[in-house]
Design a protein around this motif. Sequence first.
Motif, mmCIF file in Angstrom:
data_model
loop_
_atom_site.group_PDB
_atom_site.id
_atom_site.type_symbol
_atom_site.label_atom_id
_atom_site.label_comp_id
_atom_site.label_asym_id
_atom_site.label_seq_id
_atom_site.Cartn_x
_atom_site.Cartn_y
_atom_site.Cartn_z
ATOM 1 N N LEU A 303 0.820 -1.216 0.000
ATOM 2 C CA LEU A 303 0.000 0.000 0.000
ATOM 3 C C LEU A 303 0.855 1.268 0.000
ATOM 4 C CD1 LEU A 303 -2.761 -1.089 2.542
ATOM 5 C CD2 LEU A 303 -3.032 -0.784 0.084
ATOM 6 N N ALA A 304 1.864 1.307 0.850
ATOM 7 C CA ALA A 304 2.731 2.487 0.919
ATOM 8 C C ALA A 304 3.761 2.507 -0.201
ATOM 9 C CB ALA A 304 3.438 2.548 2.266
ATOM 10 N N GLY A 305 3.930 1.369 -0.869
ATOM 11 C CA GLY A 305 4.977 1.251 -1.877
ATOM 12 C C GLY A 305 6.268 0.802 -1.204
ATOM 13 N N PRO A 306 7.104 0.009 -1.870
ATOM 14 C CA PRO A 306 8.344 -0.485 -1.255
ATOM 15 C C PRO A 306 9.242 0.650 -0.762
ATOM 16 C CG PRO A 306 7.878 -1.680 -3.282
ATOM 17 C CD PRO A 306 6.893 -0.555 -3.225
ATOM 18 N N ASP A 307 9.364 1.715 -1.551
ATOM 19 C CA ASP A 307 10.230 2.830 -1.137
ATOM 20 C C ASP A 307 9.641 3.568 0.056
ATOM 21 O OD1 ASP A 307 11.967 2.195 -3.183
ATOM 22 O OD2 ASP A 307 11.186 3.725 -4.555
ATOM 23 N N GLY A 308 8.323 3.806 0.022
ATOM 24 C CA GLY A 308 7.672 4.510 1.119
ATOM 25 C C GLY A 308 7.735 3.731 2.411
ATOM 26 N N ALA A 309 7.486 2.411 2.326
ATOM 27 C CA ALA A 309 7.523 1.574 3.527
ATOM 28 C C ALA A 309 8.944 1.503 4.096
ATOM 29 C CB ALA A 309 7.012 0.181 3.202
ATOM 30 N N ALA A 310 9.928 1.398 3.215
ATOM 31 C CA ALA A 310 11.321 1.323 3.670
ATOM 32 C C ALA A 310 11.752 2.626 4.326
ATOM 33 C CB ALA A 310 12.238 0.987 2.499
ATOM 34 N N ALA A 311 11.356 3.749 3.736
ATOM 35 C CA ALA A 311 11.723 5.050 4.303
ATOM 36 C C ALA A 311 11.005 5.293 5.633
ATOM 37 C CB ALA A 311 11.386 6.161 3.315
ATOM 38 N N PHE A 312 9.778 4.836 5.734
ATOM 39 C CA PHE A 312 9.030 4.985 6.988
ATOM 40 C C PHE A 312 9.691 4.177 8.097
ATOM 41 C CE2 PHE A 312 5.646 4.154 10.002
ATOM 42 C CZ PHE A 312 4.962 5.360 10.056
ATOM 43 N N GLY A 313 10.182 2.997 7.744
ATOM 44 C CA GLY A 313 10.920 2.181 8.695
ATOM 45 C C GLY A 313 10.043 1.274 9.531
ATOM 46 N N GLU A 314 10.694 0.405 10.271
ATOM 47 C CA GLU A 314 10.012 -0.553 11.139
ATOM 48 C C GLU A 314 10.500 -0.376 12.571
ATOM 49 O OE1 GLU A 314 8.999 -4.965 10.202
ATOM 50 O OE2 GLU A 314 10.945 -4.986 11.228
ATOM 51 N N HIS A 315 9.550 -0.237 13.477
ATOM 52 C CA HIS A 315 9.868 -0.136 14.907
ATOM 53 C C HIS A 315 9.578 -1.498 15.528
ATOM 54 C CE1 HIS A 315 10.227 2.061 18.826
ATOM 55 N NE2 HIS A 315 9.527 1.000 19.220
ATOM 56 N N LEU A 316 10.624 -2.170 15.987
ATOM 57 C CA LEU A 316 10.484 -3.513 16.531
ATOM 58 C C LEU A 316 10.298 -3.445 18.048
ATOM 59 C CD1 LEU A 316 10.628 -6.249 14.999
ATOM 60 C CD2 LEU A 316 12.934 -6.514 15.949
ATOM 61 N N VAL A 317 9.297 -4.146 18.546
ATOM 62 C CA VAL A 317 9.018 -4.219 19.975
ATOM 63 C C VAL A 317 9.273 -5.653 20.436
ATOM 64 C CG1 VAL A 317 7.273 -4.001 21.783
ATOM 65 C CG2 VAL A 317 7.296 -2.386 19.866
ATOM 66 N N ARG A 318 10.176 -5.803 21.393
ATOM 67 C CA ARG A 318 10.463 -7.132 21.925
ATOM 68 C C ARG A 318 9.562 -7.377 23.131
ATOM 69 N NH1 ARG A 318 13.720 -10.655 20.692
ATOM 70 N NH2 ARG A 318 14.849 -9.241 19.329
ATOM 71 N N PRO A 319 8.626 -8.300 23.013
ATOM 72 C CA PRO A 319 7.679 -8.503 24.119
ATOM 73 C C PRO A 319 8.318 -9.210 25.304
ATOM 74 C CG PRO A 319 7.298 -10.116 22.391
ATOM 75 C CD PRO A 319 8.346 -9.193 21.872
ATOM 76 N N ARG A 320 7.777 -8.934 26.468
ATOM 77 C CA ARG A 320 8.176 -9.656 27.676
ATOM 78 C C ARG A 320 6.932 -9.823 28.548
ATOM 79 N NH1 ARG A 320 9.995 -4.397 28.213
ATOM 80 N NH2 ARG A 320 9.243 -3.286 30.052
ATOM 81 N N ALA A 321 6.874 -10.883 29.268
ATOM 82 C CA ALA A 321 5.703 -11.172 30.098
ATOM 83 C C ALA A 321 5.483 -10.047 31.108
ATOM 84 C CB ALA A 321 5.885 -12.500 30.818
ATOM 85 N N GLY A 322 4.236 -9.583 31.210
ATOM 86 C CA GLY A 322 3.892 -8.517 32.140
ATOM 87 C C GLY A 322 3.908 -7.133 31.528
ATOM 88 N N MET A 323 4.359 -7.026 30.273
ATOM 89 C CA MET A 323 4.422 -5.718 29.620
ATOM 90 C C MET A 323 3.089 -5.385 28.964
ATOM 91 S SD MET A 323 7.080 -4.282 26.709
ATOM 92 C CE MET A 323 6.281 -4.943 25.262
ATOM 93 N N MET A 324 2.635 -4.156 29.134
ATOM 94 C CA MET A 324 1.441 -3.646 28.472
ATOM 95 C C MET A 324 1.851 -2.477 27.582
ATOM 96 S SD MET A 324 -1.982 -1.961 30.147
ATOM 97 C CE MET A 324 -2.935 -0.752 29.198
ATOM 98 N N MET A 325 1.281 -2.431 26.399
ATOM 99 C CA MET A 325 1.602 -1.371 25.447
ATOM 100 C C MET A 325 0.324 -0.825 24.852
ATOM 101 S SD MET A 325 4.110 -1.628 22.154
ATOM 102 C CE MET A 325 4.718 -0.139 21.362
#
Length: 354
Positions: A303-325
């Motif tokens: 939807l965003a296009g490969p270039d748009g998605a790559a430029a927007f970037g990915e924020h990775l969240v590492r889950p752990r038990a007990g965490m709320m987001m």
Amino acid sequence: MLEEAFSEVVDTLLASTTLDFRGEMTLAHAHLSVETSDADLLARAAAERALHLAQNDIERAGALAARGKCETRLGKTDIALGTLKTALALNPHNRDACKRITAIELAAGRPEAVISLTEDLLAKGANHARLFAAQSLAYARAGDIAAAKVSDGFDAFHLAEQLAPPPAWDSIEAFNAALATELLGHPGMRYERYGSASALTWRIENPARSDTPLFKALLGQITAVIERNVAQIRRSDHPWAASTPQLGHLRNWCVITESDGFETWHVHQFGWLSGVYYVRIPDSIAQGSTRDGCLAFGLPDDLAGPDGAAAFGEHLVRPRAGMMMTFPSQCYHRTYPHGLGEKRICVAFDLRLN
């Protein structure tokens, strides 16, 4: 429909001598769920009948949005675009029409049309997850990543914290262990669900019952955090924050993934503020260094296009038990398979506007 017995729904409704608007709309959605060209044609006919039975503009827009979905599936995108635009003219708040117009315009390489559409809808008072998601996708596709991130709102509004144990529990670890046992024994657990982002996963659609006291205790803790977060959001001048609710409904469900399970890119279109609480996370995920089993925020490249998605970037969240987001419901996100024999258990939720 909830049991995915679509053919039975069709048979039951067709056995009726007359159907009202709601009946024809349900029939249309049942046909669409079959996902064949013949069924799409039947769905379009039902949506057309619903349109003639509609008694107000909101109902007319709903019928047109369903008809536009059928036309899109049947390859009649130009006709669908006109149908969907008429739906939004009748009801600027219709999420489905907004979603489908966005997909058609972006596929045709017209992000400026989506930007114009979202600005017009905002001026008319619309304010929902599909609108802001559409705006983010269009800005990213047009190369304006800063504007895409503002519309998305993740950087400004996501919050993560370790949840305190409910009253009478000494530690969140002990509570989570007992809660995991309660959820894994839940009678509502089922494998996958049509129309959801879940793939190869177990789900509990309505975990709260009279015999799930621990889950209800968890909801109490989640609600307290949400109320605090909402009070903070209310002070922002972001357009999304303009619809901060005085009252809302908390919709919640449980997702249990084994080795190959994951969530595809999605937003929570009926939510305003969404979130997740992690009940059980294998140590190799919580302490790992790869993206296996992690939650990721970004934009889908189809939807965003490969270039748009790559430029927007990915924020990775590492889950752990007990965490709320918590995060705005318009934020696109997905999860990665963890490849383990252990279960990854989380509770997802939406704060929906009343």
